[in-house]
Design a protein around this motif. Structure first.
Motif, PDB file in Angstrom:
ATOM      1  N   LYS A 297       0.735  -1.227  -0.159  1.00 45.20           N
ATOM      2  CA  LYS A 297      -0.214  -0.181   0.024  1.00 45.20           C
ATOM      3  C   LYS A 297       0.803   1.214   0.077  1.00 45.20           C
ATOM      4  O   LYS A 297       0.471   2.191  -0.733  1.00 45.20           O
ATOM      5  CB  LYS A 297      -0.950   0.141   1.157  1.00 45.20           C
ATOM      6  CG  LYS A 297      -2.214  -1.129   1.177  1.00 45.20           C
ATOM      7  CD  LYS A 297      -2.860  -1.070   2.391  1.00 45.20           C
ATOM      8  CE  LYS A 297      -4.016  -2.172   2.250  1.00 45.20           C
ATOM      9  NZ  LYS A 297      -4.870  -2.186   3.639  1.00 45.20           N
ATOM     10  N   LEU A 298       2.138   1.460   0.836  1.00 48.82           N
ATOM     11  CA  LEU A 298       2.667   2.484   0.736  1.00 48.82           C
ATOM     12  C   LEU A 298       3.679   2.641  -0.595  1.00 48.82           C
ATOM     13  O   LEU A 298       3.386   3.751  -1.052  1.00 48.82           O
ATOM     14  CB  LEU A 298       4.151   1.897   1.675  1.00 48.82           C
ATOM     15  CG  LEU A 298       5.133   3.257   1.758  1.00 48.82           C
ATOM     16  CD1 LEU A 298       4.728   4.586   2.119  1.00 48.82           C
ATOM     17  CD2 LEU A 298       6.102   2.515   2.723  1.00 48.82           C
ATOM     18  N   LEU A 299       3.781   1.451  -1.179  1.00 51.98           N
ATOM     19  CA  LEU A 299       4.575   1.748  -2.545  1.00 51.98           C
ATOM     20  C   LEU A 299       3.534   2.179  -3.422  1.00 51.98           C
ATOM     21  O   LEU A 299       3.720   2.818  -4.598  1.00 51.98           O
ATOM     22  CB  LEU A 299       5.092   0.299  -3.070  1.00 51.98           C
ATOM     23  CG  LEU A 299       6.469   0.009  -2.179  1.00 51.98           C
ATOM     24  CD1 LEU A 299       6.713  -1.685  -2.480  1.00 51.98           C
ATOM     25  CD2 LEU A 299       7.431   0.964  -2.545  1.00 51.98           C
ATOM     26  N   GLU A 300       2.343   1.463  -3.471  1.00 55.48           N
ATOM     27  CA  GLU A 300       1.371   2.060  -4.301  1.00 55.48           C
ATOM     28  C   GLU A 300       1.003   3.852  -4.228  1.00 55.48           C
ATOM     29  O   GLU A 300       0.817   4.440  -5.061  1.00 55.48           O
ATOM     30  CB  GLU A 300      -0.052   1.381  -4.181  1.00 55.48           C
ATOM     31  CG  GLU A 300      -1.126   1.687  -5.171  1.00 55.48           C
ATOM     32  CD  GLU A 300      -2.392   0.537  -5.058  1.00 55.48           C
ATOM     33  OE1 GLU A 300      -2.896   0.304  -5.962  1.00 55.48           O
ATOM     34  OE2 GLU A 300      -2.705   0.317  -4.022  1.00 55.48           O
ATOM     35  N   SER A 301       1.061   4.188  -2.927  1.00 60.16           N
ATOM     36  CA  SER A 301       0.645   5.393  -2.534  1.00 60.16           C
ATOM     37  C   SER A 301       1.880   6.577  -3.176  1.00 60.16           C
ATOM     38  O   SER A 301       1.651   7.420  -3.254  1.00 60.16           O
ATOM     39  CB  SER A 301       0.729   5.594  -0.953  1.00 60.16           C
ATOM     40  OG  SER A 301       1.822   5.747  -0.313  1.00 60.16           O
ATOM     41  N   MET A 302       3.258   5.877  -3.221  1.00 58.84           N
ATOM     42  CA  MET A 302       4.207   6.460  -3.786  1.00 58.84           C
ATOM     43  C   MET A 302       4.102   6.582  -5.314  1.00 58.84           C
ATOM     44  O   MET A 302       4.907   7.067  -5.962  1.00 58.84           O
ATOM     45  CB  MET A 302       5.397   6.008  -3.297  1.00 58.84           C
ATOM     46  CG  MET A 302       5.918   5.955  -1.966  1.00 58.84           C
ATOM     47  SD  MET A 302       6.969   4.672  -1.148  1.00 58.84           S
ATOM     48  CE  MET A 302       8.471   5.471  -1.942  1.00 58.84           C
ATOM     49  N   GLY A 303       3.136   6.020  -6.055  1.00 58.85           N
ATOM     50  CA  GLY A 303       3.034   6.172  -7.414  1.00 58.85           C
ATOM     51  C   GLY A 303       3.365   4.837  -8.099  1.00 58.85           C
ATOM     52  O   GLY A 303       3.194   4.939  -9.361  1.00 58.85           O
ATOM     53  N   HIS A 304       3.554   3.936  -7.758  1.00 58.91           N
ATOM     54  CA  HIS A 304       4.019   2.374  -8.301  1.00 58.91           C
ATOM     55  C   HIS A 304       2.785   1.735  -8.678  1.00 58.91           C
ATOM     56  O   HIS A 304       1.801   1.877  -8.034  1.00 58.91           O
ATOM     57  CB  HIS A 304       5.230   2.005  -7.524  1.00 58.91           C
ATOM     58  CG  HIS A 304       6.407   2.626  -6.937  1.00 58.91           C
ATOM     59  ND1 HIS A 304       7.202   3.070  -8.152  1.00 58.91           N
ATOM     60  CD2 HIS A 304       6.575   2.897  -5.771  1.00 58.91           C
ATOM     61  CE1 HIS A 304       8.275   3.764  -7.412  1.00 58.91           C
ATOM     62  NE2 HIS A 304       7.799   3.861  -5.954  1.00 58.91           N
ATOM     63  N   MET A 305       3.133   0.927  -9.776  1.00 58.75           N
ATOM     64  CA  MET A 305       2.027  -0.060  -9.997  1.00 58.75           C
ATOM     65  C   MET A 305       2.342  -1.086  -9.162  1.00 58.75           C
ATOM     66  O   MET A 305       3.565  -1.940  -9.284  1.00 58.75           O
ATOM     67  CB  MET A 305       2.211  -0.591 -11.530  1.00 58.75           C
ATOM     68  CG  MET A 305       1.147  -1.258 -12.154  1.00 58.75           C
ATOM     69  SD  MET A 305       1.314  -3.079 -11.804  1.00 58.75           S
ATOM     70  CE  MET A 305       2.578  -3.489 -12.848  1.00 58.75           C
ATOM     71  N   VAL A 306       1.380  -1.878  -8.433  1.00 63.69           N
ATOM     72  CA  VAL A 306       1.642  -2.859  -7.507  1.00 63.69           C
ATOM     73  C   VAL A 306       0.685  -3.722  -7.725  1.00 63.69           C
ATOM     74  O   VAL A 306      -0.666  -3.448  -7.775  1.00 63.69           O
ATOM     75  CB  VAL A 306       1.646  -2.139  -6.035  1.00 63.69           C
ATOM     76  CG1 VAL A 306       1.809  -3.146  -5.363  1.00 63.69           C
ATOM     77  CG2 VAL A 306       2.594  -1.208  -6.057  1.00 63.69           C
ATOM     78  N   GLU A 307       1.023  -5.126  -7.687  1.00 62.85           N
ATOM     79  CA  GLU A 307      -0.117  -6.160  -8.085  1.00 62.85           C
ATOM     80  C   GLU A 307       0.305  -7.305  -7.516  1.00 62.85           C
ATOM     81  O   GLU A 307       1.708  -7.756  -7.254  1.00 62.85           O
ATOM     82  CB  GLU A 307      -0.659  -6.336  -9.340  1.00 62.85           C
ATOM     83  CG  GLU A 307       0.496  -6.851 -10.196  1.00 62.85           C
ATOM     84  CD  GLU A 307       0.078  -6.954 -11.726  1.00 62.85           C
ATOM     85  OE1 GLU A 307      -0.915  -6.218 -12.145  1.00 62.85           O
ATOM     86  OE2 GLU A 307       0.653  -7.873 -12.213  1.00 62.85           O
ATOM     87  N   GLU A 308      -0.090  -8.351  -6.888  1.00 60.25           N
ATOM     88  CA  GLU A 308      -0.107  -9.562  -6.341  1.00 60.25           C
ATOM     89  C   GLU A 308       0.521 -10.397  -7.429  1.00 60.25           C
ATOM     90  O   GLU A 308      -0.003 -10.486  -8.568  1.00 60.25           O
ATOM     91  CB  GLU A 308      -1.217 -10.557  -5.643  1.00 60.25           C
ATOM     92  CG  GLU A 308      -1.365  -9.913  -4.318  1.00 60.25           C
ATOM     93  CD  GLU A 308      -2.089 -10.795  -3.433  1.00 60.25           C
ATOM     94  OE1 GLU A 308      -1.527 -11.825  -2.980  1.00 60.25           O
ATOM     95  OE2 GLU A 308      -3.224 -10.609  -3.045  1.00 60.25           O
ATOM     96  N   ALA A 309       1.610 -11.222  -7.327  1.00 62.42           N
ATOM     97  CA  ALA A 309       2.410 -11.697  -8.499  1.00 62.42           C
ATOM     98  C   ALA A 309       3.340 -12.958  -7.778  1.00 62.42           C
ATOM     99  O   ALA A 309       3.983 -12.484  -6.786  1.00 62.42           O
ATOM    100  CB  ALA A 309       2.984 -11.168  -9.424  1.00 62.42           C
TER     101      ALA A 309
END
Length: 497
Positions: A297-309
């Protein structure tokens, strides 16, 4: 020293400066002559005296050597004057004999300095001793018989500080010094970093020198490293020590700018895959899962594309191959020592896991060993495919919070079960060895603490050779969620409060 600077020291005493500063900051203070290397060494030794009886983390103290290094003139490196400890495993040095975590190797002396120690010395560091390690560097705890008892975690003395660089992690976490040398052949920097609330970076294979005593460690899976309280300390130490040594069998891809400069680059939007299970889809402890989810969630809030993989790679097969390779390495080490001295191994000279590793190694043929190396290399190619799609893989560092002491001690003779049995080492640490096998860079960051106050690390990994991306992302995470001021109950800061 000027009157103004001496007045400043009197207002903010050296112990406070020491606690507030990472290694880079201490070196800056020494450069400005606000403190001397001798004063910093005095402070480190006071902390060893106060804390080591509880921790059992520091061994082979060589105060006279450290004083001599200062008197002779320290090298003009980036960390000139900063007290330092090297792991009691590898990092061979003329001035620092070693036990290598074993009664068999107790008080081993060396005729020349290893390349890694020569670079540590060239950085201007003041080495004054060694830190404890399990026998042969095998295992996620530090409970070697040669030290007379286990090394304790400063966050909770009933728990392990990790292994195999457990003494280094305990010493840094407790505030004895800001950074220490370690090494990592299956997670031995990242496991203690996670267990002790520190930062630990495993560089790309061959980024740091192995010679001249060995050509490669554990078929290229082992590498030196550092335990630190700040990302920049790891960056500066890695810059000071990176690069091939004379006659290296292979070298890592060249860095573009170096670790420290890479920290300051703008961070592009990254594609980040994260796993809330083990690499084979098994459940992990809820606290470890929570740490990964919060970081995602932190990384997503920093603007990165984040998904489970999850990578599509044969992790169980790799772990079986790793177990064979390390058993053979352990057998070689012990049997070479016995041959050199010309008399048989005596009862009590090695612990149960080492005996079991030797017995298992004797069942591994030459063809079996080469097949294991091929399996490890194939695993590296499988993992590389994941990083065609993603820049970073985010996982927990361990599948559980730090284990209680005794769970992973070396008394058992069943080496294979110790590594691969239910609830054993690979179940506890299912993430870290993956990147020793693949050779890729990986780092553990201290981003979560349990309700009981135990640290839980998260691991980020990148493609082979992409160390600079990883150190850059680490720096951004550190800025967003700083950890430097967190101190365990058993620490010099706690003693003074």
């Amino acid at each position: 020293m000027s009157g103004r600077l001496r007045q400043e020291i009197s207002i903010v005493d050296i112990a406070t400066l020491y606690d507030r500063s990472d290694a880079v900051a201490l070196a800056e203070l020494a450069h400005k002559r606000e403190v001397t290397p001798g004063e910093l060494l005095d402070e480190a030794l006071r902390r060893v005296e106060a804390l080591n009886p509880k921790l059992n983390a520091v061994t082979m103290l060589r105060e006279k050597v450290a004083r001599r290094l200062i008197d002779e003139g320290l090298c003009e490196g980036p960390l000139r004057g900063v007290p330092f400890l090297i792991k009691d495993l590898g990092c061979e040095a003329i001035d620092f004999p070693s036990n290598n975590g074993s009664r068999l190797f107790a008080d081993t002396h060396y005729g020349k300095d290893s390349s890694i120690y020569a670079r540590i010395k060239a950085a201007g560091l003041v080495t004054f001793g060694r830190t404890t390690s399990p026998e042969g560097g095998v295992g996620p705890t530090t409970e070697a018989a040669v030290y007379g008892g286990p090394t304790h975690n400063p966050w909770n003395l009933d728990h392990t500080p990790g292994g195999s660089s457990g003494g280094a992690a305990a010493a840094v976490a407790a505030g004895i010094l800001p950074a220490a040398h370690g090494s990592d052949g299956g997670g031995s920097v990242r496991i203690p970093a996670s267990s002790c609330g520190l930062y630990g970076f495993k560089a790309t294979r061959a980024r740091l020198p192995d010679g001249p005593y060995v050509g490669e460690g554990w078929a290229g899976m082992a590498i030196d490293g550092f335990l630190t309280r700040s990302v920049r300390d790891s960056a500066v130490l890695l810059d000071a020590c990176q690069g091939p040594d004379l006659g290296a069998p292979y070298v890592a891809p060249a860095l573009e700018t170096g670790y420290r400069k890479a920290m300051d680059r703008p961070t592009r939007r990254l594609r980040i895959g994260f796993a809330t299970t083990s690499l084979v889809g098994e459940a992990i402890h809820p606290e470890c899962r929570a740490a990964v989810e919060a970081t995602a969630k932190l990384l997503e809030s920093m603007g990165h594309m984040v998904e489970e993989a999850l990578p599509q790679a044969d992790t169980p097969g790799m772990m079986a191959a790793w177990t064979k390779i390390v058993a053979c390495g352990s057998a070689l080490s012990v049997e070479s020592a016995v041959r050199r001295r010309g008399r048989p191994l005596e009862a009590g000279e090695i612990e149960g896991i080492a005996r079991g590793a030797i017995a298992y190694a004797r069942t591994v043929s030459g063809a079996d060993y080469l097949e294991a190396i091929n399996k490890v290399h194939a695993y590296g190619r499988e993992m590389a495919m994941f990083f065609e799609r993603y820049d970073v893989l985010l996982t927990a560092t361990l599948a559980e919070p730090p284990a209680k002491l005794g769970r992973f001690n070396h008394r058992s003779d069943d080496y294979v079960d110790y590594r691969m049995g239910p609830g054993q080492v690979f179940a506890y640490s299912p993430f870290t060895a993956a990147f020793n096998a693949s050779g890729q860079p990986a780092a553990s960051l201290p981003l979560h603490w349990t309700a009981e106050g135990l640290p839980v690390g998260v691991q980020i990994a990148a493609a082979y050779g992409n160390d600079e991306l990883l150190i850059n992302l680490s720096a951004r995470i550190e800025e967003a969620l700083p950890w430097f001021d967190k101190r365990p109950p058993v620490s010099y800061a706690a003693l003074r409060s």
